[in-house]
Design a protein around this motif. Structure first.
Motif, PDB file in Angstrom:
ATOM      1  N   TYR A   4       0.830  -1.193   0.000  1.00 38.77           N
ATOM      2  CA  TYR A   4       0.000   0.000   0.000  1.00 38.77           C
ATOM      3  C   TYR A   4       0.874   1.257   0.000  1.00 38.77           C
ATOM      4  N   PHE A   5       1.816   1.344   0.932  1.00 36.45           N
ATOM      5  CA  PHE A   5       2.648   2.547   1.036  1.00 36.45           C
ATOM      6  C   PHE A   5       3.682   2.628  -0.083  1.00 36.45           C
ATOM      7  N   SER A   6       4.088   1.498  -0.635  1.00 33.14           N
ATOM      8  CA  SER A   6       4.990   1.519  -1.800  1.00 33.14           C
ATOM      9  C   SER A   6       4.287   2.126  -3.008  1.00 33.14           C
ATOM     10  N   MET A   7       3.004   1.808  -3.162  1.00 33.99           N
ATOM     11  CA  MET A   7       2.245   2.386  -4.278  1.00 33.99           C
ATOM     12  C   MET A   7       2.153   3.905  -4.131  1.00 33.99           C
ATOM     13  N   ILE A   8       1.924   4.378  -2.920  1.00 37.19           N
ATOM     14  CA  ILE A   8       1.875   5.822  -2.682  1.00 37.19           C
ATOM     15  C   ILE A   8       3.233   6.448  -2.979  1.00 37.19           C
ATOM     16  N   GLU A   9       4.282   5.837  -2.464  1.00 38.63           N
ATOM     17  CA  GLU A   9       5.641   6.374  -2.615  1.00 38.63           C
ATOM     18  C   GLU A   9       6.056   6.468  -4.083  1.00 38.63           C
ATOM     19  N   ARG A  10       5.639   5.532  -4.907  1.00 38.17           N
ATOM     20  CA  ARG A  10       6.023   5.517  -6.326  1.00 38.17           C
ATOM     21  C   ARG A  10       5.085   6.348  -7.204  1.00 38.17           C
ATOM     22  N   SER A  11       3.991   6.846  -6.629  1.00 40.29           N
ATOM     23  CA  SER A  11       3.007   7.575  -7.435  1.00 40.29           C
ATOM     24  C   SER A  11       3.507   8.972  -7.803  1.00 40.29           C
ATOM     25  N   LEU A  44       5.387  15.453  10.511  1.00 33.26           N
ATOM     26  CA  LEU A  44       5.739  15.749  11.899  1.00 33.26           C
ATOM     27  C   LEU A  44       7.145  15.214  12.142  1.00 33.26           C
ATOM     28  N   LEU A  45       8.058  16.110  12.486  1.00 32.58           N
ATOM     29  CA  LEU A  45       9.444  15.714  12.696  1.00 32.58           C
ATOM     30  C   LEU A  45       9.618  15.110  14.083  1.00 32.58           C
ATOM     31  N   SER A  46      10.551  14.172  14.190  1.00 26.39           N
ATOM     32  CA  SER A  46      10.820  13.583  15.501  1.00 26.39           C
ATOM     33  C   SER A  46      11.394  14.648  16.420  1.00 26.39           C
ATOM     34  N   SER A  47      10.979  14.618  17.664  1.00 29.05           N
ATOM     35  CA  SER A  47      11.431  15.621  18.636  1.00 29.05           C
ATOM     36  C   SER A  47      12.934  15.552  18.838  1.00 29.05           C
ATOM     37  N   GLY A  48      13.547  16.710  18.936  1.00 28.10           N
ATOM     38  CA  GLY A  48      14.980  16.780  19.220  1.00 28.10           C
ATOM     39  C   GLY A  48      15.855  16.572  18.009  1.00 28.10           C
ATOM     40  N   LYS A  49      15.674  15.462  17.301  1.00 30.22           N
ATOM     41  CA  LYS A  49      16.558  15.135  16.174  1.00 30.22           C
ATOM     42  C   LYS A  49      16.151  15.800  14.867  1.00 30.22           C
ATOM     43  N   LEU A  50      14.894  16.207  14.758  1.00 28.37           N
ATOM     44  CA  LEU A  50      14.350  16.820  13.534  1.00 28.37           C
ATOM     45  C   LEU A  50      14.542  15.920  12.322  1.00 28.37           C
ATOM     46  N   THR A  51      14.214  14.653  12.489  1.00 30.23           N
ATOM     47  CA  THR A  51      14.319  13.705  11.386  1.00 30.23           C
ATOM     48  C   THR A  51      12.933  13.297  10.909  1.00 30.23           C
ATOM     49  N   VAL A  52      12.879  12.861   9.658  1.00 30.89           N
ATOM     50  CA  VAL A  52      11.644  12.358   9.072  1.00 30.89           C
ATOM     51  C   VAL A  52      11.994  11.162   8.184  1.00 30.89           C
ATOM     52  N   PRO A  53      11.243  10.059   8.301  1.00 33.89           N
ATOM     53  CA  PRO A  53      11.486   8.926   7.414  1.00 33.89           C
ATOM     54  C   PRO A  53      11.261   9.303   5.951  1.00 33.89           C
ATOM     55  N   LYS A  54      12.115   8.786   5.097  1.00 36.83           N
ATOM     56  CA  LYS A  54      12.087   9.107   3.667  1.00 36.83           C
ATOM     57  C   LYS A  54      10.708   8.854   3.043  1.00 36.83           C
ATOM     58  N   ARG A  55      10.078   7.733   3.372  1.00 34.97           N
ATOM     59  CA  ARG A  55       8.777   7.392   2.790  1.00 34.97           C
ATOM     60  C   ARG A  55       7.692   8.382   3.232  1.00 34.97           C
ATOM     61  N   PHE A  56       7.716   8.807   4.496  1.00 29.45           N
ATOM     62  CA  PHE A  56       6.746   9.784   5.002  1.00 29.45           C
ATOM     63  C   PHE A  56       6.954  11.120   4.291  1.00 29.45           C
ATOM     64  N   ASN A  57       8.199  11.530   4.155  1.00 30.68           N
ATOM     65  CA  ASN A  57       8.508  12.774   3.462  1.00 30.68           C
ATOM     66  C   ASN A  57       8.018  12.722   2.010  1.00 30.68           C
ATOM     67  N   ARG A  58       8.253  11.611   1.339  1.00 29.19           N
ATOM     68  CA  ARG A  58       7.836  11.466  -0.058  1.00 29.19           C
ATOM     69  C   ARG A  58       6.313  11.539  -0.181  1.00 29.19           C
ATOM     70  N   ALA A  59       5.605  10.871   0.717  1.00 25.34           N
ATOM     71  CA  ALA A  59       4.136  10.916   0.674  1.00 25.34           C
ATOM     72  C   ALA A  59       3.634  12.349   0.841  1.00 25.34           C
ATOM     73  N   MET A  60       4.181  13.070   1.811  1.00 24.93           N
ATOM     74  CA  MET A  60       3.748  14.452   2.040  1.00 24.93           C
ATOM     75  C   MET A  60       4.081  15.345   0.843  1.00 24.93           C
ATOM     76  N   GLN A  61       5.218  15.106   0.213  1.00 18.06           N
ATOM     77  CA  GLN A  61       5.594  15.874  -0.970  1.00 18.06           C
ATOM     78  C   GLN A  61       4.596  15.620  -2.115  1.00 18.06           C
TER      79      GLN A  61
END
Length: 161
Positions: free
Chosen positions: A4-11, A114-131
């Motif tokens: 499911y999330f791979s389809m979103i990421e590749r769209s 939503l970035l992780s607290s303190g580290k300000l990181t975001v998983p690549k797949r989450f970032n791609r979906a939001m983009q």
């Protein structure tokens, strides 16, 4: 869920139809005692539904407010300081399969993960979906500029968890 999330990421952004949701899809909550007259009701609903054209069973309801004023530095460092914590509900055939928070920044001009607290990181797949969702809504703003402005570091972590 991986498929499911791979389809979103590749769209591509143009593979998504964006719909404004009608009021009858709102979640109604009574905020006062049920015996009080008149009832004080609050209607909460997502503001938009993104439907994947290649497989209409896949959709994402976005925009329901979780926190009206979100005050983390990374989210308020834009020209308009207003940031709002919102909810994205990932649906398959209308059933909720995953829900997560994101942040509407710069007075609503851009939605960021939503970035992780303190580290300000975001998983690549989450970032791609939001983009993808940002570009599908054709806001006219550069998603990349907002990610850079938030000081986010995109990491190769599992998402969703």
């Amino acid at each position: 869920m991986t498929k499911y999330f791979s389809m979103i990421e590749r769209s591509k952004p143009d593979a998504w139809r964006v719909e404004v949701l009608p009021p009858y899809l709102a979640e109604i909550q009574q905020l006062n005692d049920p015996l009080e007259e008149p009832p004080y009701l609050l209607a909460e609903k997502p503001t938009s539904l993104l439907v994947f054209r290649d497989d209409v069973r896949i959709s994402v309801a976005m925009g329901r407010i979780e926190e009206e004023e979100f005050n983390e530095d990374w989210a308020t460092g834009f020209s308009d300081k207003k940031a709002t914590l919102r909810r994205a509900d990932f649906l398959f055939s209308g059933s909720l399969i995953y829900s997560c928070s994101y942040v509407s920044v710069d007075g609503g001009r851009c939605d960021l993960p939503l970035l992780s607290s303190g580290k300000l990181t975001v998983p690549k797949r989450f970032n791609r979906a939001m983009q993808i969702f940002h570009q599908a809504r054709e806001t006219g703003c550069s998603y990349s500029n907002y990610i850079v402005g938030s000081r986010a570091t995109i990491v190769d972590e599992e998402w969703p968890v």
